[in-house]
Design an enzyme around this catalytic site. Structure first.
Site, short mmCIF file in Angstrom:
data_model
loop_
_atom_site.label_atom_id
_atom_site.label_comp_id
_atom_site.label_asym_id
_atom_site.label_seq_id
_atom_site.Cartn_x
_atom_site.Cartn_y
_atom_site.Cartn_z
N GLU A 94 0.74 -0.92 0.01
CA GLU A 94 0.02 -0.16 -0.15
C GLU A 94 0.43 1.73 0.12
O GLU A 94 0.45 2.56 0.32
CB GLU A 94 -0.71 0.09 1.41
CG GLU A 94 -1.63 -1.51 0.84
CD GLU A 94 -3.13 -1.35 2.02
OE1 GLU A 94 -3.18 -0.54 3.01
OE2 GLU A 94 -3.90 -2.44 2.02
N LYS A 151 -15.73 -0.92 2.02
CA LYS A 151 -15.43 -1.53 0.98
C LYS A 151 -15.94 -2.58 0.25
O LYS A 151 -16.41 -3.09 0.35
CB LYS A 151 -13.90 -2.91 1.50
CG LYS A 151 -12.94 -2.23 2.35
CD LYS A 151 -11.96 -3.96 2.76
CE LYS A 151 -11.00 -3.44 3.44
NZ LYS A 151 -10.07 -4.25 3.64
#
EC number: 4.2.1.11
Length: 431
Positions: free
Chosen positions: A205, A340
């Site tokens: 990430e 999400k």
């Protein structure tokens, strides 16, 4: 009205070099939409099903041609002819076509790709940016970014137990300034790590993945970087953690094994004690998945001890599912939900989860996945819903920066009506 005339899916790659689904939607008016589906590394066991082929001769079994074919051969015939602006109707039709509680027949990656591409096509048809189309005239709040600058757990090959250590630039007056603050701390952290002789390679990430001695040391080097960048921890910038504790929860013993701390066999109560200790020593404002996704008693204890002063985010705990969230609200567990889109599989259900959270006084954090792409749909979703917070990685890797850049464009377009709440986006805790 603009009728859908074609839907087409293909296999493309995500930021980890794994296949994922891209979908294009075409309409009779010429309006067009395209979207790419993200993929997670640490996944909740109650998430909607991400359909993978399992053919070891292709992409080590991670191909998504079955999901692609489900779009082209099953979903496309079902939704061709729909008005492209009928988002709820299209999402409902796909859910009914799948017919399973977890989208296991067609795959959430197939369904979500279509759902997002339809929204893009509809926005194109009405001539509005996606955030304005989805959120209406009141979509104006830029989210406080939760920037993952140290990666551990399943997001990095190091000995840090916790998955993400984040900075939250809550003291910035605008989103643009929050990005500047985050970038400056990120570069300061690189210098701090370099001076300590630590690795400055980045993880999935975009955060650094050094071999630190403990989770506490990760927090300490971030504090050092904040100060080196000229800011004050606990004033301009706060800290957050995604513990992802399901990844080190021992199902056989029912205990938690913190290898990086050299501590194994910890009970839920001992984990809560550890978090309370860390929150006393560091300006931590947010903890995600502090206990295993099925350890509801542990989450209840954590909420009782820290829920009035720390944002407690349910990711694997709630998996963007309104049934799970409703149960958590009823039991008084956590005070925030991570959103999400691929955990639930349609935009309609995603928006329902955000609305349920807000009605209950929970915060909602729109989130990326560790396997991302250039698709920046979640940036528009964050503004469309006035969610107030976004978690979309560090200050490196284009798959992460794409979302920040889209938010910068949106803030610029909104001009004087743009709102950045910073610390006020944590409206249900005392700070």
């Amino acid at each position: 009205m603009s009728t859908i005339i074609d839907v087409y899916a293909r296999e493309v790659l995500d930021s980890r070099g794994n296949p994922t689904v891209e979908v294009e939607v075409y309409t009779e008016s010429g309006a067009f939409g395209r979207a790419i589906v993200p993929s997670g590394a640490s996944t909740g066991e109650h998430e909607a099903v991400e359909l993978r082929d399992g053919d070891k001769s292709r992409y080590l079994g991670k191909g998504v041609m079955n999901a692609v074919n489900n779009v082209n051969e099953a979903i496309a015939p079902e939704i061709v002819g729909f008005d492209v602006t009928d988002q709820a109707g299209i999402d409902r039709a796909m859910i009914e076509l799948d017919g399973t509680p977890n989208k296991g027949k067609l795959g959430a990656n197939a369904i979500l790709g279509v759902s997002m591409a339809v929204a893009h096509a509809a926005a194109d048809f009405v001539g509005l940016p996606l955030y304005r189309y989805l959120g209406g005239f009141n979509a104006k709040q830029l989210p406080t970014p939760m920037m993952n600058i140290i990666n551990g757990g399943s997001h990095a090959d190091n000995n840090v137990d916790f998955q993400e250590f984040m900075i939250l630039p809550v003291g910035a007056p605008t989103f643009k300034e929050s990005i500047r603050m985050g970038a400056e701390v990120f570069h300061a952290l690189k210098a701090v790590l370099h001076d300590k002789g630590l690795n400055t390679a980045v993880g999935d990430e975009g955060g650094f993945a050094p071999n630190l001695g403990s989770n506490r040391e990760a927090l300490e080097v971030i504090i050092e970087a904040i100060e080196k960048a000229g800011y004050k921890a606990g004033e301009n910038v706060f800290l957050g953690m995604d513990v992802a504790s399901s990844e080190f929860y021992n199902k056989e013993t029912g205990k938690y094994d913190l290898a990086g701390e050299g501590r194994t066999g910890l009970t839920s109560a001992e984990m809560v004690d550890f978090y309370e200790e860390l929150c006393k020593d560091f300006p931590i404002i947010s903890i995600e998945d502090g206990l295993d996704e099925n350890d509801w008693d542990g989450h209840k204890l954590l909420t009782e001890r820290l829920g009035d002063k720390v944002q407690l985010v349910g990711d694997d705990l709630f998996v963007t599912n309104t049934q799970k969230l409703a149960e958590g609200i009823e039991k008084g567990i956590s005070n925030s939900i991570l959103i999400k889109v691929n955990q639930i599989g349609t935009l309609t259900e995603t928006f329902e989860a955000i609305e349920m959270a807000k009605r209950a006084g929970y915060t909602a954090v729109v989130s990326h996945r560790s396997g991302e792409t250039e698709d920046a749909t979640i940036a528009d979703i964050a503004v469309a819903t006035n969610a107030g917070q976004i978690k979309t990685g560090s200050m490196s890797r284009t798959d992460r920066i794409a979302k920040y850049n889209q938010l910068l464009r949106i803030e610029d377009e909104l001009g004087e009506i743009a709102v950045y709440d910073g610390i006020k986006s944590f409206y249900n805790i005392k700070r």
